[in-house]
Motif scaffolding. Structure first.
Motif, short mmCIF file in Angstrom:
data_model
loop_
_atom_site.label_atom_id
_atom_site.label_comp_id
_atom_site.label_asym_id
_atom_site.label_seq_id
_atom_site.Cartn_x
_atom_site.Cartn_y
_atom_site.Cartn_z
N ASP A 51 0.83 -1.21 0.00
CA ASP A 51 0.00 0.00 0.00
C ASP A 51 0.86 1.26 0.00
OD1 ASP A 51 -2.26 -1.52 -0.03
OD2 ASP A 51 -2.67 -1.35 2.12
N VAL A 52 1.90 1.27 0.82
CA VAL A 52 2.79 2.43 0.87
C VAL A 52 3.47 2.64 -0.48
CG1 VAL A 52 4.92 3.33 1.90
CG2 VAL A 52 3.15 2.34 3.36
N ALA A 53 3.90 1.55 -1.12
CA ALA A 53 4.54 1.67 -2.44
C ALA A 53 3.58 2.28 -3.46
CB ALA A 53 5.02 0.30 -2.91
N VAL A 54 2.33 1.82 -3.45
CA VAL A 54 1.34 2.38 -4.38
C VAL A 54 1.10 3.85 -4.10
CG1 VAL A 54 -1.10 2.30 -5.01
CG2 VAL A 54 0.21 0.18 -4.83
N LEU A 55 0.98 4.21 -2.83
CA LEU A 55 0.72 5.61 -2.48
C LEU A 55 1.90 6.50 -2.83
CD1 LEU A 55 -1.08 5.09 0.95
CD2 LEU A 55 -2.11 5.58 -1.27
N TYR A 56 3.12 5.97 -2.72
CA TYR A 56 4.30 6.73 -3.15
C TYR A 56 4.28 6.96 -4.66
CZ TYR A 56 7.36 7.48 0.88
OH TYR A 56 7.92 7.95 2.04
N VAL A 57 3.93 5.94 -5.41
CA VAL A 57 3.87 6.07 -6.86
C VAL A 57 2.82 7.09 -7.27
CG1 VAL A 57 3.31 4.86 -9.00
CG2 VAL A 57 4.77 3.76 -7.29
N LEU A 58 1.67 7.08 -6.58
CA LEU A 58 0.59 8.03 -6.88
C LEU A 58 0.80 9.39 -6.24
CD1 LEU A 58 -2.48 5.62 -6.52
CD2 LEU A 58 -1.37 6.39 -8.63
N ASP A 59 1.86 9.52 -5.43
CA ASP A 59 2.19 10.79 -4.78
C ASP A 59 1.06 11.27 -3.86
OD1 ASP A 59 3.87 12.88 -4.15
OD2 ASP A 59 3.15 14.17 -5.78
N ILE A 60 0.56 10.35 -3.03
CA ILE A 60 -0.46 10.68 -2.04
C ILE A 60 0.23 11.12 -0.75
CG2 ILE A 60 -2.48 9.84 -0.79
CD1 ILE A 60 -2.78 9.93 -3.82
N PRO A 61 -0.19 12.21 -0.13
CA PRO A 61 0.46 12.67 1.10
C PRO A 61 0.33 11.65 2.23
CG PRO A 61 -0.90 14.41 0.14
CD PRO A 61 -1.22 13.17 -0.61
N LEU A 62 1.32 11.66 3.12
CA LEU A 62 1.36 10.83 4.33
C LEU A 62 1.19 9.34 4.04
CD1 LEU A 62 -0.88 13.07 6.66
CD2 LEU A 62 1.61 13.09 6.43
N PRO A 63 1.99 8.79 3.12
CA PRO A 63 1.81 7.36 2.80
C PRO A 63 2.10 6.44 3.97
CG PRO A 63 3.83 8.20 1.81
CD PRO A 63 3.12 9.39 2.36
N TRP A 64 3.05 6.81 4.85
CA TRP A 64 3.39 5.93 5.97
C TRP A 64 2.25 5.86 6.99
CZ3 TRP A 64 6.99 2.51 5.49
CH2 TRP A 64 8.06 2.76 4.63
#
Length: 386
Positions: free
Chosen positions: A230-243
């Motif tokens: 999930d964190v990897a996907v959110l990083y790719v999509l540039d979503i704030p506060l992925p952690w």
């Protein structure tokens, strides 16, 4: 039985030749009394939820770290030192998770007000889109009043203002953990001693401990895998506060059935506010694929019969414990249900058949048949008397 004694034609001893059977309550009365006791117990648990929840959390964490303590003892480490190391590890984990949550929520509270203009723009676009399709302004106004990001921010700030209460609750949990960690060093010897008097009860408690440990290990491993993806996907999509959302995915993995939905809503909404509808759909699709492959296909096969509860009972356990203890009850629903099952069903041989009925998973083809019911006292076969 002597040769001159008489019996019934079918070989059974008349009731007059036997000792009088102890009087028992009718089954219906027993069910009513048990139901009333359960209601009273539930009311008491809910009244003391602020104490019961942290105490059981401390118990579960003590059980979770017990394999580490036993491993250190087998390697020659003294018991008191092994207990101290296990205590330090579990407290560091608990305090680390609490610190990460507090920091991430504070960051989120500072980030949300920057989306006020974006939220207003989305509301205007949605209103225009619905108006073009014949939805009245009164209906729009009533619906949009329920989706006010300002109210959400105010609620979140209220949660932050109550952080002092959470810290005091955490301090209580850490204190209980400390004392449980001390007692755990010699608890195995106490169990062996108690098993000489109440073997069924101790066997049930041991089964609860073993099942809880396996459940925590499997859920934690798969929760970490899901969180990393999930964190990897959110990083790719540039979503704030992925952690933060990865940590939320790990925590919600302990919530059966509905944990996925709780974990996907916050990052999806933030994706909508940050980048629009397309990114929201990408987040939902990515979470759904990851959840289906790992949590719906792989995880159940690995878990197997670890929990020993049917799917329906698992869902009802979530609802009941969340109602009794709040969010902490939702996270601890499975261990709490395993404890109740151990105390009420597994501890008594006469109720083992009922424990089999509520267990999950298919019944093996070579499973032994259920033990036959005991005959009433006036129908004992003659060969079992005298």
């Amino acid at each position: 039985m002597s040769a001159g004694s008489t019996g019934s034609p079918d070989g059974r001893v008349p009731a007059a030749d036997q000792a009088p059977a102890p009087e028992t309550l009718p089954r219906g009365v027993v069910v009513l009394l048990g139901t009333g006791a359960a209601v009273v117990t539930a009311a008491g648990v809910r009244s003391f939820a602020e104490i019961v929840g942290p105490v059981f959390l401390a118990l579960v964490l003590t059980i979770a770290v017990s394999p580490l303590r036993r491993s250190l003892i087998r390697r020659g480490v003294k018991r008191w030192l092994a207990g101290l190391i296990a205590l330090v590890v579990v407290n560091a984990f608990l305090l680390g998770v609490a610190a990460m949550l507090a920091y991430s929520v504070a960051e989120l509270a500072g980030l949300l007000p920057t989306y006020q203009d974006k939220f207003a723009e989305l509301v205007a676009d949605t209103r225009a889109w619905l108006a073009d399709r014949g939805v009245g302004q009164d209906q729009l106004q009533a619906a949009l009043q329920k989706f006010d990001i300002g109210k959400f921010v105010d609620t979140l700030q209220g949660w932050l203002s109550g952080l002092l209460g959470v810290v005091s609750l955490l301090a209580f949990t850490v204190a209980v953990l400390f004392f449980m960690g001390i007692d755990a060093t010699d608890f195995s010897a106490r169990l062996k001693q108690a098993a000489q008097v109440r073997p069924d009860v101790i066997a049930a408690l041991t089964g609860f401990t073993r099942g809880t440990t396996r459940y925590l290990i499997v859920s934690t491993v798969f929760g970490l895998i899901v969180a990393v993806f999930d964190v990897a996907v959110l990083y790719v999509l540039d979503i704030p506060l992925p952690w933060l959302w990865g940590l939320l995915a790990l925590i919600t993995n302990y919530i059966p059935n509905v944990g996925f939905f709780i974990g996907v809503i916050p990052p999806a909404l933030l994706a909508l506010l940050d980048q629009g509808w397309a990114t929201l759909l990408w987040v939902i699709v990515a979470y759904s694929v990851i959840n289906f492959i790992i949590q719906s296909v792989i995880q159940p096969k690995v878990v197997g019969d670890t929990v020993g509860l049917s799917t329906t009972l698992t869902f009802l356990s979530l609802v009941i414990w969340a109602w009794l203890l709040g969010p902490l009850g939702a996270v601890l629903a499975i261990p709490l249900s395993l404890l109740v099952k151990a105390l009420l069903l597994d501890a008594a041989p006469s109720t083992h058949w009922l424990a089999g009925l509520i267990s999950g998973g298919p019944v093996p083809e070579d499973a032994p048949p259920a033990a036959p019911a005991e005959l009433p006292p006036d129908e004992v076969p003659a060969e079992q008397v005298g």
